[in-house]
Design a protein around this motif. Structure first.
Motif, short mmCIF file in Angstrom:
data_model
loop_
_atom_site.label_atom_id
_atom_site.label_comp_id
_atom_site.label_asym_id
_atom_site.label_seq_id
_atom_site.Cartn_x
_atom_site.Cartn_y
_atom_site.Cartn_z
N TYR A 100 0.84 -1.19 0.00
CA TYR A 100 0.00 0.00 0.00
C TYR A 100 0.87 1.25 0.00
O TYR A 100 0.64 2.20 -0.76
CB TYR A 100 -0.91 -0.03 1.23
N GLY A 101 1.92 1.23 0.85
CA GLY A 101 2.85 2.35 0.88
C GLY A 101 3.62 2.50 -0.43
O GLY A 101 3.91 3.61 -0.87
N ALA A 102 3.95 1.36 -1.06
CA ALA A 102 4.69 1.38 -2.33
C ALA A 102 3.77 1.59 -3.54
O ALA A 102 4.24 1.65 -4.67
CB ALA A 102 5.45 0.07 -2.49
N ARG A 103 2.47 1.66 -3.32
CA ARG A 103 1.46 1.87 -4.37
C ARG A 103 1.47 0.74 -5.41
O ARG A 103 1.25 0.98 -6.60
CB ARG A 103 1.66 3.23 -5.05
N ASN A 104 1.71 -0.47 -4.94
CA ASN A 104 1.74 -1.63 -5.82
C ASN A 104 0.39 -2.35 -5.74
O ASN A 104 0.22 -3.33 -5.02
CB ASN A 104 2.87 -2.57 -5.41
N ARG A 105 -0.58 -1.87 -6.48
CA ARG A 105 -1.93 -2.41 -6.40
C ARG A 105 -2.04 -3.82 -6.99
O ARG A 105 -2.89 -4.61 -6.57
CB ARG A 105 -2.91 -1.48 -7.09
N ALA A 106 -1.21 -4.13 -7.94
CA ALA A 106 -1.25 -5.46 -8.53
C ALA A 106 -0.95 -6.52 -7.46
O ALA A 106 -1.63 -7.56 -7.38
CB ALA A 106 -0.26 -5.57 -9.68
N GLU A 107 0.05 -6.25 -6.63
CA GLU A 107 0.39 -7.20 -5.59
C GLU A 107 -0.65 -7.20 -4.47
O GLU A 107 -0.91 -8.23 -3.84
CB GLU A 107 1.77 -6.88 -5.00
N MET A 108 -1.26 -6.04 -4.22
CA MET A 108 -2.34 -5.97 -3.23
C MET A 108 -3.50 -6.89 -3.64
O MET A 108 -4.06 -7.60 -2.81
CB MET A 108 -2.83 -4.53 -3.07
N LYS A 109 -3.83 -6.87 -4.92
CA LYS A 109 -4.90 -7.74 -5.43
C LYS A 109 -4.52 -9.21 -5.28
O LYS A 109 -5.34 -10.05 -4.92
CB LYS A 109 -5.19 -7.42 -6.88
N ASN A 110 -3.27 -9.50 -5.58
CA ASN A 110 -2.78 -10.87 -5.46
C ASN A 110 -2.89 -11.37 -4.02
O ASN A 110 -3.37 -12.48 -3.76
CB ASN A 110 -1.32 -10.92 -5.94
N LEU A 111 -2.45 -10.55 -3.07
CA LEU A 111 -2.49 -10.92 -1.67
C LEU A 111 -3.93 -11.07 -1.15
O LEU A 111 -4.24 -12.00 -0.41
CB LEU A 111 -1.75 -9.88 -0.83
#
Length: 458
Positions: free
Chosen positions: A306-317
């Motif tokens: 979230y802090g790194a703004r990596n939404r693709a990985e957020m969705k994966n998790l």
């Protein structure tokens, strides 16, 4: 193999990363479970009832460590994701020092209130009251250590050292078991032996992480000089408020359950009912700890991305986490139903208490189907630094729904209503959790189409 917070997580890698946290939480729950097992088999039902009556006090105090640990790790992991390691370490150090100070205040003040609190919780006089006060005074003395141990459960994961956190907690749990065997079973000290064993293991559990983080280490975090960051501390407490309310409300609910059981069964049989409820909760705590361990272990990953703004990985998790919690819930329900008899039999109660506990556990175990998803939903919003939503989910789940259910259901179905209250509460909570997840997915982007990124400031 060291796994970084910023890596892409396959199912296997995610499981490897969170497994130490799961085992760590299980060993934390072992403190009370082991005490219950040894005391029930070697000290009798009155001693077990005393532990069950006074234990909510420690749940309330211990929740401070869980609150600052969960909320602080969300803040620290987000700060690490933003690339500011120095500030992250100052936040970390401040939170640990403040937690230690709060623990010392509680240890001193707790000695003054333990007797009236014991009476308030239902131990009015006699042996049960004496046991409550004895157990309470000893463990209140080590509350600073217990609270510090709780805060580090989250920070070991944020420091990318979940396995070391596991070693710290597991070794403390094993020490508790060994000392219980020596003091309770071997020396015949009864409840006193159980209290001393737990106190010693809590001291060890606090010293281990303090020595590590004060020393030069290769983790992301280290205890250092710092100052008071008012906004950061408030943010950490807000982020972790759901964990605080969850534990405090759980303590309140335990008290209410005990009162309801005694009201339904009467004074004499009521003690047996409280002992039966205690055995149900001892086993349930192990299952709950697995769910909580996953939530604690995966939260820094979501916070970092979230802090790194990596939404693709957020969705994966998010996707993998929901699937894991659903499958785990189904598996735990099957295990609890299949092994209900040996689970309840191991406490060594009389046939009357055993039969009561067996029926109660078989009803209660339905909660495992949904509780994991509800726990993850609350932890999700904590990791996203949205403490308000996380706290609301936790409050409704642990207080509003459960208190209402345990007050109303026994009117219609008696003691079975007490065992069924948590089931109703978790089903209602699942609806609320799902509504919040759907309502906020556009803002945070943990599922759905890509949208412009909006990250809240610290």
């Amino acid at each position: 193999m060291r796994i970084g917070l910023g890596e892409h997580f396959t199912l296997k890698k995610l499981f490897i990363f969170v497994l130490p946290s799961i085992i760590m939480m299980v060993f934390t729950s072992i403190y009370s479970v082991v005490d219950g097992l040894f005391v029930s088999n070697f000290a009798g039902e009155e001693a077990v009832a005393a532990i069950n009556l006074i234990y909510p006090l420690f749940m309330v105090f211990g929740s401070i460590g869980f609150m600052i640990g969960a909320g602080g790790s969300a803040l620290v992991s987000k700060t690490l994701g933003e690339g500011d390691k120095e500030k992250a370490n100052k936040y970390f150090s401040m939170l640990v020092y403040i937690t230690a100070g709060i623990g010392i205040v509680i240890a001193v003040a707790g000695q003054l209130v333990v007797e009236p609190v014991a009476r308030l919780l239902g131990a009015e006089s006699g042996k049960v009251f004496e046991y409550c006060v004895l157990y309470g005074r000893i463990l209140l003395g080590t509350q600073p250590c217990f609270i510090i141990q709780n805060i580090f459960q989250s920070f070991f994961v944020t420091a990318e050292k979940p396995r070391l956190g596991l070693i710290a907690t597991a070794s403390a749990g094993v020490l508790n078991i060994i000392l219980d065997a020596i003091f309770v079973a071997g020396c015949g000290w009864g409840l006193l032996g159980a209290a001393v064993a737990t106190a010693v293991s809590q001291i060890y559990g606090a010293i281990f992480p303090l020595v590590y983080f004060f020393s030069k280490n290769d983790s992301l975090l280290r205890l250092t000089k710092t100052k008071f960051y008012g906004k950061a501390f408030l943010k950490a407490c807000t982020n972790g408020s759901s964990e605080f309310f969850s534990n405090v409300s759980s303590a309140v609910v335990v008290i209410l359950y005990n009162f309801q059981i005694q009201a339904i069964l009467g004074d004499e049989l009521g003690k047996s009912g409280v002992a039966a409820y205690g055995s149900i909760m001892y086993v349930a705590m192990i299952f709950f700890a697995m769910f909580m361990g996953y939530a604690v272990g995966s939260a820094p990953l979501m916070g970092y991305n979230y802090g790194a703004r990596n939404r693709a990985e957020m969705k994966n998790l998010f996707k993998k986490s929901v699937i894991i919690m659903a499958v785990a819930g189904l598996a735990m329900f099957g295990v609890s139903e299949g092994l209900a008899y040996p689970f309840m039999k191991m406490f060594g109660y009389s046939e009357q208490v055993f039969e009561m506990a067996l029926r109660g556990f078989r009803i209660y175990s339905v909660v495992f189907l949904t509780v994991g998803i509800n726990m993850y939903g609350s932890a999700l919003f904590t990791s996203l630094n949205n403490g308000l939503v996380s706290a609301l989910i936790s409050f409704l789940r642990s207080v509003a729904f459960q208190v209402t259910a345990v007050m109303v259901l026994p009117i219609f179905i008696g003691l079975d209503g007490v065992w069924s209250a948590a089931i109703v509460a978790e089903i209602l909570s699942l609806i609320v959790t799902g509504a919040f997840v759907i309502a906020y997915h556009k803002k945070y982007g943990y599922y759905g189409k890509e949208l412009p990124v909006s990250v809240e400031s610290t």
